[in-house]
Structures are given as structure tokens and as C-alpha cells.
Design a protein around this motif. Sequence first.
Motif, short mmCIF file in Angstrom:
data_model
loop_
_atom_site.label_atom_id
_atom_site.label_comp_id
_atom_site.label_asym_id
_atom_site.label_seq_id
_atom_site.Cartn_x
_atom_site.Cartn_y
_atom_site.Cartn_z
N LEU A 52 0.88 -1.17 0.00
CA LEU A 52 0.00 0.00 0.00
C LEU A 52 0.92 1.23 0.00
CD1 LEU A 52 -3.07 0.54 2.27
CD2 LEU A 52 -1.28 2.24 2.23
N THR A 53 0.69 2.13 -0.93
CA THR A 53 1.54 3.31 -1.05
C THR A 53 0.68 4.56 -0.92
OG1 THR A 53 3.00 2.10 -2.52
CG2 THR A 53 3.21 4.47 -2.55
N VAL A 54 1.20 5.54 -0.21
CA VAL A 54 0.44 6.78 0.00
C VAL A 54 1.31 7.97 -0.39
CG1 VAL A 54 -0.91 8.12 1.63
CG2 VAL A 54 -0.54 5.70 2.06
N ASP A 87 3.45 11.69 -6.28
CA ASP A 87 2.46 10.86 -6.99
C ASP A 87 3.17 9.93 -7.99
OD1 ASP A 87 0.72 12.47 -5.62
OD2 ASP A 87 -0.57 12.90 -7.35
N ARG A 88 4.13 10.50 -8.71
CA ARG A 88 4.82 9.70 -9.73
C ARG A 88 5.61 8.57 -9.09
NH1 ARG A 88 6.08 13.20 -14.81
NH2 ARG A 88 4.32 14.62 -14.66
N ILE A 89 6.27 8.89 -7.98
CA ILE A 89 7.05 7.87 -7.28
C ILE A 89 6.11 6.79 -6.73
CG2 ILE A 89 8.47 7.45 -5.22
CD1 ILE A 89 9.72 10.28 -5.81
N ALA A 90 4.97 7.22 -6.19
CA ALA A 90 3.99 6.25 -5.65
C ALA A 90 3.57 5.27 -6.74
CB ALA A 90 2.77 6.98 -5.09
N LYS A 91 3.32 5.79 -7.92
CA LYS A 91 2.89 4.91 -9.01
C LYS A 91 4.05 4.04 -9.49
CE LYS A 91 -0.87 7.85 -10.52
NZ LYS A 91 -1.15 9.06 -11.29
N TYR A 92 5.24 4.64 -9.54
CA TYR A 92 6.41 3.91 -10.04
C TYR A 92 6.72 2.68 -9.20
CZ TYR A 92 11.23 2.88 -11.31
OH TYR A 92 12.38 2.24 -11.70
N ALA A 124 3.03 -2.12 -7.88
CA ALA A 124 2.64 -3.10 -8.89
C ALA A 124 1.15 -2.90 -9.20
CB ALA A 124 2.88 -4.51 -8.36
N GLU A 125 0.69 -3.58 -10.23
CA GLU A 125 -0.67 -3.35 -10.72
C GLU A 125 -1.74 -3.54 -9.64
OE1 GLU A 125 -3.52 -5.00 -14.25
OE2 GLU A 125 -1.44 -5.71 -14.20
N ASP A 126 -1.56 -4.58 -8.80
CA ASP A 126 -2.60 -4.87 -7.81
C ASP A 126 -2.35 -4.21 -6.46
OD1 ASP A 126 -4.12 -6.29 -9.53
OD2 ASP A 126 -3.25 -8.22 -9.02
N ASP A 127 -1.30 -3.45 -6.35
CA ASP A 127 -1.05 -2.74 -5.09
C ASP A 127 -2.08 -1.64 -4.90
OD1 ASP A 127 1.14 -4.27 -4.53
OD2 ASP A 127 2.61 -2.80 -5.18
N ILE A 178 4.06 -1.05 3.62
CA ILE A 178 3.42 0.27 3.47
C ILE A 178 4.50 1.26 3.07
CG2 ILE A 178 2.18 2.08 4.73
CD1 ILE A 178 1.69 -0.33 6.86
N PHE A 179 4.24 2.04 2.05
CA PHE A 179 5.20 3.08 1.64
C PHE A 179 4.53 4.45 1.75
CE2 PHE A 179 6.82 -0.70 -0.46
CZ PHE A 179 8.17 -0.60 -0.21
#
Length: 249
Positions: free
Chosen positions: A73-75, A86-91, A94-97, A142-143
Motif C-alpha cells: 500500500l503506497t500513499v 504521486d509519480r514515485i507512488a505509481k512507479y 505493482a498493478e494490484d497494489d 506500506i510506503f
Amino acid sequence: GRPCFWLSIHKRESTKARCFEYADSEVHQLLEHLKAIGMGVVIASRCSSEEVEVALCIIDICYRKKGGTDMNLTVSFSGRKGGNCDRIAKYISAEDDLVFFMREISTQPCAGCDYECMSGRCRYRGDGIYSFFDKLSTVDRIFYIVPMYCGNPSALYFILNERCQDYFLHNESRYKEIVEKLYIIGVYGSSEDSPDFLDFFARQYDFPNPGKHILGLERHRYHQKMGDFLLEVEDVRARLDAFTGRQQT
Ligand SMILES: Cc1cc2nc3c(=O)[nH]c(=O)nc-3n(C[C@H](O)[C@H](O)[C@H](O)COP(=O)(O)O)c2cc1C
């Protein structure tokens, strides 16, 4: 097609945590099996509607874990959409995270109340923060991606931080487990100008090994201006891959 299973939980437990605690060996075995095969469809039978809800919640988690792979889970705690955080969170996801943007969850700070959390329920419990904390227990890692605003973590970070009081006063046993799987990426100008930024997180969570849990990404190190994006730098991507254990694609 994908396999189909019948799941029956006979005990009448009302919450997911209790269900896990009391689930009989048959259910445990089934969940293990579902994880192993990357489950397709599951049907709950002979359960009350409450039990079905609990079972589906567990199944959802197992399904997301895709048979044993980690689910993270990334926030992003940035106030702006599409910036570095936001870009780092997406980077790193993984797809199902699960990826959350704190600015979208809740901006209700600890204000305008009578400290109800200290003896009962926070008056803002329904606004999404409490259920956000509930999710932390269900994931593997968790990130938190936290930008520096005016020399400190952003206000969105502090809002979450303060609102966690209601959650952990009522779920104290979860705190240690959540901190153990918490990783923080701080986005800022330079450690020379702000030597205490990362220490703040180390002190707050008292990580035994801060280097493993905290990564700092400094714009100045890469001679970046405000309009540039850290992810454009190969070294940043490599450091993120190493920190998160992300596989290069
Ligand atoms: C209100 C505000 C205050 C900021 N203060 C600082 C600061 O004190 N030091 C710093 O290095 N960067 C500061 N920044 C820059 C952000 O850390 C930088 O834009 C970072 O990339 C923010 O994350 P984002 O790209 O996801 O929005 C500030 C930005 C904002 C909006």
C-alpha cells in the motif's frame, strides 16, 4: 475456466480480525489453497450475511495477494496532483497494489472536537481515515511518500499522524506490526539545507534500522529545478528499485 470454491464459515464472528482469529483449520487450509492457486471465483454458502461479508473481505485480500505475492500500500502525501510524490507512488507500485493520495482521503484535521478519541470514538471516524488505518494491517508493506513543505513533512502527513491517535488508542496491538512494515520516502531539496528532515521519521517511529526504512530523494543532488521530476533521473529509479526491491521492467 478458473476454479470455483464453496466457502462456509460456521462461527458467527462479526469482524475480519475475529474471523481470522477463530477461523477453524478447514478455513485456514482453504485460504492457503486459494493463495497457492491464484484463486478465481469463490462462493460463500450456508453463511449469515455478516459472515459472507467477512469471508469476502478475506477472499479479497487473498485474491489481491495473487497466491503469495506481496501486496503493498503506497500513499502520496503531496498536495499537488501528478508531482514527484504521486509519480514515485505509481512507479514503485505493482498493478494490484493499493495507491492512495492523502489529499483525496481526508483533510479533516484534529480540530473542532472535544478529544472524544481519548475516551471513546473520534467524531470524524466515518471520514475514511479509520478505514485507511484498518487497511494497513492487511498489506505486506506500506510506503509513505512525503514531500518537504517549509522545512517539515507536509501538513497532510501531520493530519494523518494526529488522526492515528483514535485508531491506535483502540487498536494498540497493531502499532508495532504496522511500523515494522512501514517504509518512508522523503522528497526534498537537500540534506545540507535540511539535515533533520529524515531524522524526524527515524525518531518518530524509532526504527531499529533507519537506513532500511527511510530513503531521502534530494532535488539538489541531481541539479533539478522545481519543474523537473526526480523519476527522470536513472540513479533515482535505481535507488527506488533497490529500496523497494522492485523488479526492473
Ligand atoms: C508549500 C511548499 C513548501 C515547500 N517547502 C520546501 C522546503 O522547505 N524545502 C524544500 O526543499 N522544498 C520545499 N518545497 C518543494 C517540495 O518539496 C517539492 O515541490 C516536492 O517535489 C513536492 O512534492 P511534489 O512534487 O509531489 O509536489 C515546498 C513546496 C511547497 C508547495
